[in-house]
Design a protein around this motif. Structure first.
Motif, PDB file in Angstrom:
ATOM      1  N   PHE A  38       0.836  -1.203   0.000  1.00 30.06           N
ATOM      2  CA  PHE A  38       0.000   0.000   0.000  1.00 30.06           C
ATOM      3  C   PHE A  38       0.872   1.255   0.000  1.00 30.06           C
ATOM      4  N   ILE A  39       1.854   1.298   0.885  1.00 22.67           N
ATOM      5  CA  ILE A  39       2.714   2.477   0.993  1.00 22.67           C
ATOM      6  C   ILE A  39       3.454   2.729  -0.318  1.00 22.67           C
ATOM      7  N   ALA A  40       3.952   1.672  -0.938  1.00 23.05           N
ATOM      8  CA  ALA A  40       4.686   1.827  -2.203  1.00 23.05           C
ATOM      9  C   ALA A  40       3.742   2.149  -3.359  1.00 23.05           C
ATOM     10  N   ASP A  41       2.687   1.371  -3.523  1.00 18.25           N
ATOM     11  CA  ASP A  41       1.792   1.539  -4.667  1.00 18.25           C
ATOM     12  C   ASP A  41       1.040   2.867  -4.646  1.00 18.25           C
ATOM     13  N   TRP A  42       0.696   3.352  -3.462  1.00 17.51           N
ATOM     14  CA  TRP A  42      -0.067   4.588  -3.346  1.00 17.51           C
ATOM     15  C   TRP A  42       0.838   5.807  -3.170  1.00 17.51           C
ATOM     16  N   ASP A  43       2.153   5.599  -3.256  1.00 17.86           N
ATOM     17  CA  ASP A  43       3.124   6.701  -3.185  1.00 17.86           C
ATOM     18  C   ASP A  43       2.929   7.539  -1.919  1.00 17.86           C
ATOM     19  N   VAL A  44       2.678   6.838  -0.808  1.00 20.63           N
ATOM     20  CA  VAL A  44       2.333   7.495   0.451  1.00 20.63           C
ATOM     21  C   VAL A  44       3.439   8.431   0.924  1.00 20.63           C
ATOM     22  N   THR A  45       4.680   7.989   0.885  1.00 24.13           N
ATOM     23  CA  THR A  45       5.776   8.809   1.396  1.00 24.13           C
ATOM     24  C   THR A  45       5.887  10.135   0.648  1.00 24.13           C
ATOM     25  N   ARG A  46       5.873  10.081  -0.669  1.00 24.51           N
ATOM     26  CA  ARG A  46       5.985  11.311  -1.449  1.00 24.51           C
ATOM     27  C   ARG A  46       4.796  12.225  -1.208  1.00 24.51           C
ATOM     28  N   ARG A  47       3.599  11.669  -1.157  1.00 24.61           N
ATOM     29  CA  ARG A  47       2.402  12.476  -0.975  1.00 24.61           C
ATOM     30  C   ARG A  47       2.375  13.137   0.411  1.00 24.61           C
ATOM     31  N   LEU A  48       2.815  12.416   1.435  1.00 24.70           N
ATOM     32  CA  LEU A  48       2.878  13.016   2.767  1.00 24.70           C
ATOM     33  C   LEU A  48       3.973  14.078   2.840  1.00 24.70           C
ATOM     34  N   ALA A  49       5.106  13.812   2.191  1.00 27.57           N
ATOM     35  CA  ALA A  49       6.180  14.809   2.165  1.00 27.57           C
ATOM     36  C   ALA A  49       5.708  16.081   1.469  1.00 27.57           C
ATOM     37  N   HIS A  50       4.931  15.931   0.409  1.00 20.61           N
ATOM     38  CA  HIS A  50       4.379  17.096  -0.295  1.00 20.61           C
ATOM     39  C   HIS A  50       3.438  17.878   0.627  1.00 20.61           C
ATOM     40  N   ALA A  51       2.578  17.175   1.337  1.00 18.99           N
ATOM     41  CA  ALA A  51       1.655  17.845   2.257  1.00 18.99           C
ATOM     42  C   ALA A  51       2.434  18.610   3.328  1.00 18.99           C
ATOM     43  N   ARG A  52       3.463  17.973   3.879  1.00 22.14           N
ATOM     44  CA  ARG A  52       4.294  18.641   4.893  1.00 22.14           C
ATOM     45  C   ARG A  52       4.934  19.894   4.304  1.00 22.14           C
ATOM     46  N   HIS A  53       5.428  19.810   3.074  1.00 26.23           N
ATOM     47  CA  HIS A  53       6.081  20.944   2.421  1.00 26.23           C
ATOM     48  C   HIS A  53       5.098  22.105   2.215  1.00 26.23           C
ATOM     49  N   VAL A  54       3.914  21.803   1.732  1.00 26.08           N
ATOM     50  CA  VAL A  54       2.915  22.848   1.467  1.00 26.08           C
ATOM     51  C   VAL A  54       2.550  23.564   2.765  1.00 26.08           C
ATOM     52  N   ILE A  55       2.346  22.798   3.825  1.00 25.80           N
ATOM     53  CA  ILE A  55       2.001  23.398   5.121  1.00 25.80           C
ATOM     54  C   ILE A  55       3.176  24.214   5.650  1.00 25.80           C
ATOM     55  N   ASP A  56       4.393  23.692   5.512  1.00 22.44           N
ATOM     56  CA  ASP A  56       5.591  24.385   5.974  1.00 22.44           C
ATOM     57  C   ASP A  56       5.761  25.732   5.262  1.00 22.44           C
ATOM     58  N   VAL A  57       5.583  25.746   3.953  1.00 19.04           N
ATOM     59  CA  VAL A  57       5.705  26.986   3.182  1.00 19.04           C
ATOM     60  C   VAL A  57       4.643  27.994   3.628  1.00 19.04           C
ATOM     61  N   ALA A  58       3.423  27.522   3.846  1.00 16.93           N
ATOM     62  CA  ALA A  58       2.351  28.417   4.281  1.00 16.93           C
ATOM     63  C   ALA A  58       2.662  28.999   5.659  1.00 16.93           C
ATOM     64  N   LEU A  59       3.166  28.182   6.568  1.00 14.24           N
ATOM     65  CA  LEU A  59       3.522  28.679   7.899  1.00 14.24           C
ATOM     66  C   LEU A  59       4.675  29.669   7.826  1.00 14.24           C
ATOM     67  N   ASP A  60       5.685  29.362   6.993  1.00 13.66           N
ATOM     68  CA  ASP A  60       6.819  30.281   6.838  1.00 13.66           C
ATOM     69  C   ASP A  60       6.353  31.668   6.405  1.00 13.66           C
ATOM     70  N   ALA A  61       5.350  31.703   5.559  1.00 14.56           N
ATOM     71  CA  ALA A  61       4.856  32.976   5.044  1.00 14.56           C
ATOM     72  C   ALA A  61       4.026  33.740   6.079  1.00 14.56           C
ATOM     73  N   GLN A  62       3.442  33.016   7.037  1.00 17.33           N
ATOM     74  CA  GLN A  62       2.521  33.633   7.986  1.00 17.33           C
ATOM     75  C   GLN A  62       3.144  33.956   9.346  1.00 17.33           C
ATOM     76  N   LEU A  63       4.179  33.218   9.730  1.00 14.12           N
ATOM     77  CA  LEU A  63       4.728  33.338  11.076  1.00 14.12           C
ATOM     78  C   LEU A  63       6.095  34.006  11.071  1.00 14.12           C
ATOM     79  N   SER A  64       6.473  34.471  12.226  1.00 16.07           N
ATOM     80  CA  SER A  64       7.796  35.070  12.369  1.00 16.07           C
ATOM     81  C   SER A  64       8.862  33.981  12.349  1.00 16.07           C
ATOM     82  N   GLU A  65      10.106  34.394  12.195  1.00  9.53           N
ATOM     83  CA  GLU A  65      11.215  33.448  12.197  1.00  9.53           C
ATOM     84  C   GLU A  65      11.281  32.698  13.538  1.00  9.53           C
ATOM     85  N   GLU A  66      11.031  33.400  14.628  1.00 12.08           N
ATOM     86  CA  GLU A  66      11.057  32.775  15.957  1.00 12.08           C
ATOM     87  C   GLU A  66       9.932  31.745  16.105  1.00 12.08           C
TER      88      GLU A  66
END
Length: 97
Positions: A40-68
């Protein structure tokens, strides 16, 4: 963060939660094994898809929050539990709620 990206991430997370729950039930009733979960993890590309979700959220937080604030969030995330780290492995009696 564009609504379309939020919806895509929510769809991915929903697929993973429901599918992993079904796989867990399958293991409990011995209709699925570790190979099934790995497939399931391999066929559904779970790792890449979760990494993408983490990246999108991280970028959004970087834009909204202070460096601290971002540094504090990063520090909190590093304190998480990660499978494969010896005593930090999740066991049947040590599952997140």
């Amino acid at each position: 963060m564009p609504l379309s990206e939020v919806v895509a991430i929510l769809q991915d997370l929903n697929e993973f939660v429901v599918s992993l729950d079904r796989l867990g039930s399958g293991q409990a009733f011995e209709t699925a094994d570790e190979c099934t979960v790995g497939k399931f993890i391999a066929d559904w590309d779970v790792t890449r898809r979760l990494a993408h979700a983490r990246h999108v959220i991280d970028v959004a937080l970087d834009a909204q929050l202070s460096e601290e604030e971002n540094a504090e969030i990063d520090s909190l995330c590093e304190q998480g539990r990660f499978f494969g780290m010896g005593s930090a492995d999740v066991t049947s009696t040590d599952r997140p709620t």
